[in-house]
Design an enzyme around this catalytic site. Structure first.
Site, PDB file in Angstrom:
ATOM      1  N   SER A   4      -0.192  10.296   3.264  1.00 57.85           N
ATOM      2  CA  SER A   4      -0.040   8.967   3.407  1.00 57.85           C
ATOM      3  C   SER A   4       1.842   8.926   2.040  1.00 57.85           C
ATOM      4  CB  SER A   4      -1.543   9.082   3.121  1.00 57.85           C
ATOM      5  OG  SER A   4      -0.944   7.104   2.668  1.00 57.85           O
ATOM      6  N   ASP A  26       3.379   2.625   2.601  1.00 63.00           N
ATOM      7  CA  ASP A  26       2.901   3.680   2.479  1.00 63.00           C
ATOM      8  C   ASP A  26       3.812   4.147   3.430  1.00 63.00           C
ATOM      9  OD1 ASP A  26       1.014   4.056   4.112  1.00 63.00           O
ATOM     10  OD2 ASP A  26      -0.009   5.167   2.545  1.00 63.00           O
ATOM     11  N   ASP A  41       2.271   6.714   5.279  1.00 64.02           N
ATOM     12  CA  ASP A  41       1.990   7.274   6.668  1.00 64.02           C
ATOM     13  C   ASP A  41       1.797   5.457   7.810  1.00 64.02           C
ATOM     14  OD1 ASP A  41       0.144   6.682   5.593  1.00 64.02           O
ATOM     15  OD2 ASP A  41      -1.268   7.513   6.537  1.00 64.02           O
ATOM     16  N   ASP A  47      -0.162   2.670   6.884  1.00 65.91           N
ATOM     17  CA  ASP A  47      -1.600   2.461   6.619  1.00 65.91           C
ATOM     18  C   ASP A  47      -1.844   0.990   6.052  1.00 65.91           C
ATOM     19  OD1 ASP A  47      -2.255   4.012   5.200  1.00 65.91           O
ATOM     20  OD2 ASP A  47      -3.519   4.739   5.979  1.00 65.91           O
ATOM     21  N   ALA A  76      -7.955  -4.091  -1.762  1.00 67.38           N
ATOM     22  CA  ALA A  76      -6.801  -4.680  -2.883  1.00 67.38           C
ATOM     23  C   ALA A  76      -5.433  -3.724  -2.847  1.00 67.38           C
ATOM     24  CB  ALA A  76      -6.975  -4.818  -3.907  1.00 67.38           C
ATOM     25  N   ARG A 100     -16.232   4.176 -11.507  1.00 62.94           N
ATOM     26  CA  ARG A 100     -16.932   5.309 -10.553  1.00 62.94           C
ATOM     27  C   ARG A 100     -15.693   6.425  -9.854  1.00 62.94           C
ATOM     28  NH1 ARG A 100     -12.101   3.952  -7.005  1.00 62.94           N
ATOM     29  NH2 ARG A 100     -13.297   6.119  -5.341  1.00 62.94           N
ATOM     30  N   SER A 149     -13.974   9.023  -8.963  1.00 60.08           N
ATOM     31  CA  SER A 149     -12.416   8.906  -7.952  1.00 60.08           C
ATOM     32  C   SER A 149     -12.890  10.183  -5.951  1.00 60.08           C
ATOM     33  CB  SER A 149     -10.875   9.293  -7.670  1.00 60.08           C
ATOM     34  OG  SER A 149     -10.238   9.763  -7.521  1.00 60.08           O
ATOM     35  N   THR A 159     -10.653  10.873  -4.712  1.00 58.26           N
ATOM     36  CA  THR A 159      -8.795  11.576  -3.916  1.00 58.26           C
ATOM     37  C   THR A 159      -8.751  12.570  -5.397  1.00 58.26           C
ATOM     38  OG1 THR A 159      -7.597   9.631  -4.667  1.00 58.26           O
ATOM     39  CG2 THR A 159      -8.884  10.163  -2.767  1.00 58.26           C
TER      40      THR A 159
END
Ligand code: 16G
Ligand code: MG
Length: 553
Positions: free
Chosen positions: A65, A273, A275, A277, A368, A495, A497, A499
């Site tokens: 991505s 972006d 890829d 999406d 967002a 929170r 992450s 990733t």
């Protein structure tokens, strides 16, 4: 069994580095491409098992991505084009981390748990983005899939692969599972829909697209002739010279709050972006100020359009907008208070929004950061269709029903799709005769700031209420609550992450200064209460306003 001997033989060509542990995360596996060969082979195996289990075609997309060119990744696509189901994410992690000698045992364990009939035929669609590592990594996937089962689509965007899988498993009802089928469906629907904007000038038909030097650029080029000049696209960062996602693309534009390099951003522009999406829109005003229209603004435009048509058509269908905690508070207020639209909030990650959106007749979902689409229930599609065909229906109702009917095929309902979202947005602006400035003025974003904090173990942070409240460590939520009370129109949450090895902090408030200092104070609370490592977070004195540090959302 012969199949298992073949697995043993082939897996030796794709050995796992001993001790390497990777996790199927929010959007599949994603890391430096050099570490992924065995993962790809094993995901080929797993996709074949999933296909045998579901007796349907399964997709495997090789992409990282918006990550840098050096990274790569892989994600699995389930039969209706949606993300793979959570139980199989667990199998993916199990299979990926089995040491070389344990691979067969791990495979057999999955076969047994899922009672898979190994003589069932399998079919797997494989796609890849434009990264140079995607060539050998997608071959590794195909080695994992039995030679008979695989269909290699080669270069596709992630949403195109989701679309192909859905077409195949609906026996063509959703569309034809070819590239031509995809372009024809979307562009014919776009042309049909924009017929209703007959006084749209050539100027209004012009859009600048930043292809992030990736697959989206190639695919927009391929689609252009199908659009029959109904949309005039100037393509930038088309991959001919620049590096993937480098100084360009949706993530760069959103995080840096500035146009990509190599693009004059005066007029209406959008960025995909790596890829394709995700999509964000933007323009620069006459005073040189940059304006970003993110996923929240996109959701507002689309849901306003649909809501007006539903009212005009007199159709009683329940529509909702699904957002995450990152949605700007102004967008949520506008949707709930002014538009009177139901708003739902889910955890971060496309799969969560997608599932929540499926609960409504019409579910508009957007993060967002620009991931999102619209889902129509079967019943909603049928009602719209019936009304559009009903000859007894009067003018305004009829027009609205016809517009709703033509909107549906523009949308890729399997997953957020930058190309499809772009066509939908362009059609709506044309039909409403709306400029990007007017769209932007629907509501004003509350100033916000995102920061990240390094902690020893981010799993100490547990959240509830769609990540809006921290339930552990003890005292953290109370600390956030009392900090938020110090500012006007303020909101903040933290929170871990999914990733990156960090805790993310989000704050918004009436002014940029307040948002910045709230974000900093909350970062300090995280650092102190959740085991921060390294130096204490510094106040944001030197960061230019509007730069969202390290934000992937
Ligand atoms: C992934 C998700 C994206 C989410 C982001 C959050 C998909 C296709 N992608 O990129 O939706 O916003 O992760 O990242 O689901 P974070 O957990 O690091 O904040
Ligand atoms: Mg992406």
């Amino acid at each position: 069994m012969v199949q298992f001997q073949e697995v043993t033989k082939q897996s030796a060509l794709h050995p796992k580095p001993a001790g390497l542990v990777l996790q199927y995360g929010t959007a599949g596996f994603r890391t430096n491409a050099k570490l992924l060969d065995h993962i790809m082979f094993r995901m080929g195996l797993l996709a074949t098992l999933r296909s045998k289990k579901t007796k349907a075609t399964i997709g495997v997309m090789v992409t990282a991505s918006h990550n840098p060119e050096e990274d790569n990744g892989v994600k699995l696509v389930d039969p209706m084009g949606e993300m793979v189901t959570p139980t199989w994410e667990v199998y993916a992690t199990q299979l990926a981390n089995a040491e070389q000698d344990d691979l067969l045992a791990s495979l057999k364990d999955i076969i047994e748990k899922e009672s898979i009939n190994m003589s069932q035929e399998a079919n797997v669609f494989v796609g890849k983005d434009t990264r140079s590592s995607s060539v050998s990594l997608s071959k590794a996937v195909l080695d994992g899939v039995s030679a008979l089962a695989g269909h290699n689509y080669g270069l596709v965007t992630t949403p195109q692969l989701h679309y192909m899988v859905c077409c195949q498993n609906t026996q063509g009802e959703y569309g034809e599972a070819t590239m031509k089928g995809y372009y024809t469906k979307l562009s014919q629907a776009f042309i049909q829909l924009t017929k209703n904007a007959s006084n749209c000038t050539d100027d209004q038909k012009h859009l600048s697209v930043d292809g992030a030097n990736g697959i989206g650029a190639l695919k927009v080029r391929e689609m252009e002739s199908h659009l029959k000049k109904e949309l005039h696209i100037s393509l930038f960062n088309d991959g001919s010279t620049g590096k993937l996602n480098h100084q360009c693309g949706a993530d760069f534009v959103k995080v840096q709050q500035k146009p990509p390099t190599g693009m004059n951003s005066g007029e209406r522009c959008c960025s995909f972006d790596g890829d394709a999406d995700r999509i964000v829109y933007y323009y620069t005003d006459s005073e040189g100020r940059f304006h970003l229209l993110d996923g929240d603004k996109v959701a507002t435009l689309i849901s306003t359009f649909l809501k007006e048509l539903l009212t005009q058509a007199g159709l009683d269908l329940e529509m909702a907008v699904v957002q995450t905690a990152y949605a700007n508070g102004s967008s949520t207020n506008y949707l709930e208070d002014t538009m009177k639209v139901t708003v739902r909030c889910t955890k971060t990650g496309v799969k969560h929004l997608h599932h929540a959106a499926q609960e409504f007749d019409i579910g508009v979902y957007f993060e967002a950061n620009g991931h999102g689409t619209v889902l129509f229930s079967k019943a909603a599609e049928e009602k719209i269709q019936r009304l559009a065909e009903d000859s007894s229906v009067a003018n305004e109702r009829k027009r609205a029903a016809l517009l709703l009917r033509s909107t549906i095929p523009v949308i890729n309902q399997t997953v957020g799709d930058a190309i499809s979202d772009m066509l939908l947005i362009e059609a709506i602006l044309a039909i409403k005769g709306m400029t990007i400035q007017q769209w932007d003025a629907i509501y004003s974003d509350l100033p916000n700031r995102q920061l990240k904090v390094k902690v020893a173990d981010r799993r100490v942070i547990d959240t509830a209420d769609a990540e809006r409240r921290a339930v552990s460590p003890k005292g953290l939520q109370e600390a956030i609550d009392s900090l938020v009370r110090k500012y006007r129109e303020a909101r903040s949450f933290v929170r871990p992450s999914g990733t990156e090895d960090v805790v993310r902090v989000y704050a918004e408030a009436e002014t940029q200064e307040s948002a910045d200092s709230l974000a900093h104070e909350v970062s300090l609370a995280v650092y102190r209460l959740a085991g921060g490592v390294g130096g204490e977070p510094e106040p944001l004195t030197n960061v230019p306003t509007n730069i969202h540090q390290g934000c992937v959302n």
